[in-house]
Design a protein around this motif. Structure first.
Motif, PDB file in Angstrom:
ATOM      1  N   THR A 142       0.741  -1.414   0.204  1.00  0.00           N
ATOM      2  CA  THR A 142      -0.081   0.000  -0.217  1.00  0.00           C
ATOM      3  C   THR A 142       0.858   1.168  -0.012  1.00  0.00           C
ATOM      4  N   MET A 143       2.020   1.151   0.786  1.00  0.00           N
ATOM      5  CA  MET A 143       2.867   2.363   0.907  1.00  0.00           C
ATOM      6  C   MET A 143       4.033   2.395  -0.254  1.00  0.00           C
ATOM      7  N   GLU A 144       4.540   1.325  -0.608  1.00  0.00           N
ATOM      8  CA  GLU A 144       5.543   1.155  -1.286  1.00  0.00           C
ATOM      9  C   GLU A 144       5.070   1.202  -2.886  1.00  0.00           C
ATOM     10  N   LEU A 145       4.064   0.538  -3.149  1.00  0.00           N
ATOM     11  CA  LEU A 145       3.724   0.581  -4.656  1.00  0.00           C
ATOM     12  C   LEU A 145       2.537   1.228  -5.182  1.00  0.00           C
ATOM     13  N   ILE A 146       1.720   1.254  -4.288  1.00  0.00           N
ATOM     14  CA  ILE A 146       0.430   1.988  -4.803  1.00  0.00           C
ATOM     15  C   ILE A 146       0.534   3.385  -4.653  1.00  0.00           C
ATOM     16  N   GLU A 147       0.660   3.760  -3.178  1.00  0.00           N
ATOM     17  CA  GLU A 147       0.615   5.176  -2.757  1.00  0.00           C
ATOM     18  C   GLU A 147       1.363   6.238  -3.672  1.00  0.00           C
ATOM     19  N   PRO A 148       2.572   5.768  -4.122  1.00  0.00           N
ATOM     20  CA  PRO A 148       3.455   6.460  -4.961  1.00  0.00           C
ATOM     21  C   PRO A 148       2.778   6.798  -6.248  1.00  0.00           C
ATOM     22  N   GLU A 149       1.864   5.935  -6.821  1.00  0.00           N
ATOM     23  CA  GLU A 149       1.271   6.104  -7.914  1.00  0.00           C
ATOM     24  C   GLU A 149      -0.122   6.841  -7.939  1.00  0.00           C
ATOM     25  N   LEU A 150      -0.583   7.195  -6.744  1.00  0.00           N
ATOM     26  CA  LEU A 150      -1.995   7.713  -6.728  1.00  0.00           C
ATOM     27  C   LEU A 150      -1.881   9.153  -7.402  1.00  0.00           C
ATOM     28  N   THR A 151      -3.089   9.194  -8.235  1.00  0.00           N
ATOM     29  CA  THR A 151      -3.397  10.634  -8.676  1.00  0.00           C
ATOM     30  C   THR A 151      -3.973  11.599  -7.957  1.00  0.00           C
ATOM     31  N   GLU A 152      -4.420  12.798  -8.461  1.00  0.00           N
ATOM     32  CA  GLU A 152      -4.963  13.689  -7.485  1.00  0.00           C
ATOM     33  C   GLU A 152      -6.605  13.051  -7.266  1.00  0.00           C
ATOM     34  N   GLU A 153      -7.056  12.484  -8.255  1.00  0.00           N
ATOM     35  CA  GLU A 153      -8.494  11.858  -8.370  1.00  0.00           C
ATOM     36  C   GLU A 153      -8.619  10.783  -7.275  1.00  0.00           C
ATOM     37  N   HIS A 154      -7.472   9.746  -7.222  1.00  0.00           N
ATOM     38  CA  HIS A 154      -7.574   8.784  -6.391  1.00  0.00           C
ATOM     39  C   HIS A 154      -7.491   9.245  -4.929  1.00  0.00           C
ATOM     40  N   ARG A 155      -6.469  10.465  -4.547  1.00  0.00           N
ATOM     41  CA  ARG A 155      -6.596  10.885  -3.330  1.00  0.00           C
ATOM     42  C   ARG A 155      -8.035  11.607  -2.700  1.00  0.00           C
ATOM     43  N   LYS A 156      -8.425  12.069  -3.978  1.00  0.00           N
ATOM     44  CA  LYS A 156      -9.786  12.717  -3.421  1.00  0.00           C
ATOM     45  C   LYS A 156     -10.820  11.919  -3.058  1.00  0.00           C
ATOM     46  N   ALA A 157     -10.859  10.758  -4.111  1.00  0.00           N
ATOM     47  CA  ALA A 157     -11.744   9.702  -3.582  1.00  0.00           C
ATOM     48  C   ALA A 157     -11.489   8.994  -2.173  1.00  0.00           C
ATOM     49  N   LEU A 158     -10.460   8.915  -2.041  1.00  0.00           N
ATOM     50  CA  LEU A 158     -10.044   8.304  -0.599  1.00  0.00           C
ATOM     51  C   LEU A 158     -10.399   9.259   0.432  1.00  0.00           C
ATOM     52  N   ALA A 159     -10.334  10.442   0.320  1.00  0.00           N
ATOM     53  CA  ALA A 159     -10.411  11.605   1.336  1.00  0.00           C
ATOM     54  C   ALA A 159     -11.955  11.531   1.558  1.00  0.00           C
ATOM     55  N   GLU A 160     -12.845  11.723   0.237  1.00  0.00           N
ATOM     56  CA  GLU A 160     -14.098  12.030   0.358  1.00  0.00           C
ATOM     57  C   GLU A 160     -15.173  10.677   0.502  1.00  0.00           C
ATOM     58  N   GLN A 161     -14.591   9.633  -0.037  1.00  0.00           N
ATOM     59  CA  GLN A 161     -15.567   8.556   0.094  1.00  0.00           C
ATOM     60  C   GLN A 161     -15.089   7.293   0.710  1.00  0.00           C
ATOM     61  N   GLY A 162     -13.917   7.426   0.987  1.00  0.00           N
ATOM     62  CA  GLY A 162     -13.217   6.380   1.900  1.00  0.00           C
ATOM     63  C   GLY A 162     -12.708   4.953   0.911  1.00  0.00           C
ATOM     64  N   PHE A 163     -12.722   5.189  -0.293  1.00  0.00           N
ATOM     65  CA  PHE A 163     -12.196   4.180  -1.104  1.00  0.00           C
ATOM     66  C   PHE A 163     -12.112   4.678  -2.431  1.00  0.00           C
ATOM     67  N   MET A 164     -11.167   4.054  -3.206  1.00  0.00           N
ATOM     68  CA  MET A 164     -10.750   4.485  -4.551  1.00  0.00           C
ATOM     69  C   MET A 164     -10.939   3.043  -5.492  1.00  0.00           C
ATOM     70  N   GLU A 165     -11.102   3.254  -6.769  1.00  0.00           N
ATOM     71  CA  GLU A 165     -11.296   2.395  -7.702  1.00  0.00           C
ATOM     72  C   GLU A 165     -10.320   2.473  -8.834  1.00  0.00           C
ATOM     73  N   GLU A 166      -9.877   1.411  -9.217  1.00  0.00           N
ATOM     74  CA  GLU A 166      -8.757   1.136 -10.232  1.00  0.00           C
ATOM     75  C   GLU A 166      -9.317   0.137 -11.584  1.00  0.00           C
ATOM     76  N   PRO A 167      -9.334   0.354 -12.672  1.00  0.00           N
ATOM     77  CA  PRO A 167      -9.627  -0.550 -13.721  1.00  0.00           C
ATOM     78  C   PRO A 167      -8.876  -1.873 -13.541  1.00  0.00           C
ATOM     79  N   SER A 168      -9.292  -2.984 -13.935  1.00  0.00           N
ATOM     80  CA  SER A 168      -8.799  -4.068 -13.809  1.00  0.00           C
ATOM     81  C   SER A 168      -8.432  -4.489 -15.485  1.00  0.00           C
TER      82      SER A 168
END
Length: 266
Positions: free
Chosen positions: A146-172
């Motif tokens: 979570t810290m080493e591989l995902i967090e460095p790649e988070l976009t502003e949109e991801h960070r906003k989703a985490l802050a406002e709705q508590g989760f983020m989605e990423e296409p698979s």
């Protein structure tokens, strides 16, 4: 970091259940000789995937015990995936391990399951149960992902989703359903970091890592070795291996490596 549940040979056995903190955790246990094998799957994986089924077939042929389970929110277990954290899945894994395994065990952790395995080592050592560990086989390990591989790649949109709705989605690329990462998963991950000092396993460790892994770079596995006792760890790089390591040649390598760990234990 992604781990895909790939169905292998269908199993006819029905799971049993252990209630952990009010949630029914599905598990399958094949009795047999020591050292036993304990499977720890990856994020959004389940215990009926290709690698787990191959290990079960191997255990049936060799007579070794084999224990596997689904984390809450995964596979046949109860609970909501959104509620999952490393701490919760770790607690469930320890509960299953202590309830249904005896004697020395080899933990086989895939992707996030390798992080769970390393945290289990720490908790077992803290409880004076280090003799329960006969070896670690880590497949495309993703500790601290979570810290080493995902967090460095988070976009502003991801960070906003985490802050406002508590989760983020990423296409698979493997499924129509997106990957979901929760704020709780990130926050809890900080409390479970293992790449912060020496990891004293009290047992041999063998890491298998694909150099063509698009989700967990092989440099992450190399970094992990820096935190393990040098005389107890082996890193094998598969030049064309991907993250799943589920091709026939990968399965054969996994089984050979497992047998090598068993020989070292004797």
């Amino acid at each position: 970091m992604k781990e895909i549940a790939m169905s292998g040979t269908p199993t006819n056995s029905q799971p049993n259940f252990l209630t952990v903190d009010g949630t029914d955790i599905a598990y399958r246990h094949r009795a047999g000789k020591a050292p036993g094998i304990v499977w720890l799957g990856g994020y959004r994986s389940d215990m009926l995937g290709t690698k787990a089924e191959a290990l079960d077939d191997w255990a049936a042929k060799t007579g070794h015990s084999f224990l596997r389970h689904d984390y809450s929110g995964h596979g046949e277990s109860g609970g909501a995936f959104h509620d999952g954290t490393i701490s919760r899945w770790l607690g469930e894994s320890l509960a299953v391990f202590r309830a249904f395994s005896e004697g020395p065990q080899i933990l086989v952790g895939s992707s996030m399951g390798a992080w769970i395995a390393l945290r289990m080592v720490q908790e077992l050592n803290r409880a004076g149960e280090e003799k329960r560990l006969a070896g670690l086989l880590l497949l495309a390990p993703a500790p601290d992902f979570t810290m080493e591989l995902i967090e460095p790649e988070l976009t502003e949109e991801h960070r906003k989703a985490l802050a406002e709705q508590g989760f983020m989605e990423e296409p698979s690329e493997y499924s129509d359903e997106p990957y979901i990462y929760t704020r709780a998963l990130f926050e809890d991950g900080l409390n479970n970091r293992v790449l912060t000092g020496v990891l004293d396993t009290h047992c041999p460790v063998h890491i298998l890592q694909g150099k063509a892994d698009p989700d967990v770079p092989y440099t992450h596995a190399m970094r992990l070795t820096e935190h393990l006792p040098a005389d107890d760890v082996t890193l094998s790089l598969v030049s064309d291996g991907d993250h799943r390591l589920s091709r026939p040649q990968d399965i054969a390598l996994i089984l050979r490596t497992l047998e090598g760990l068993i020989e070292r234990h004797r």
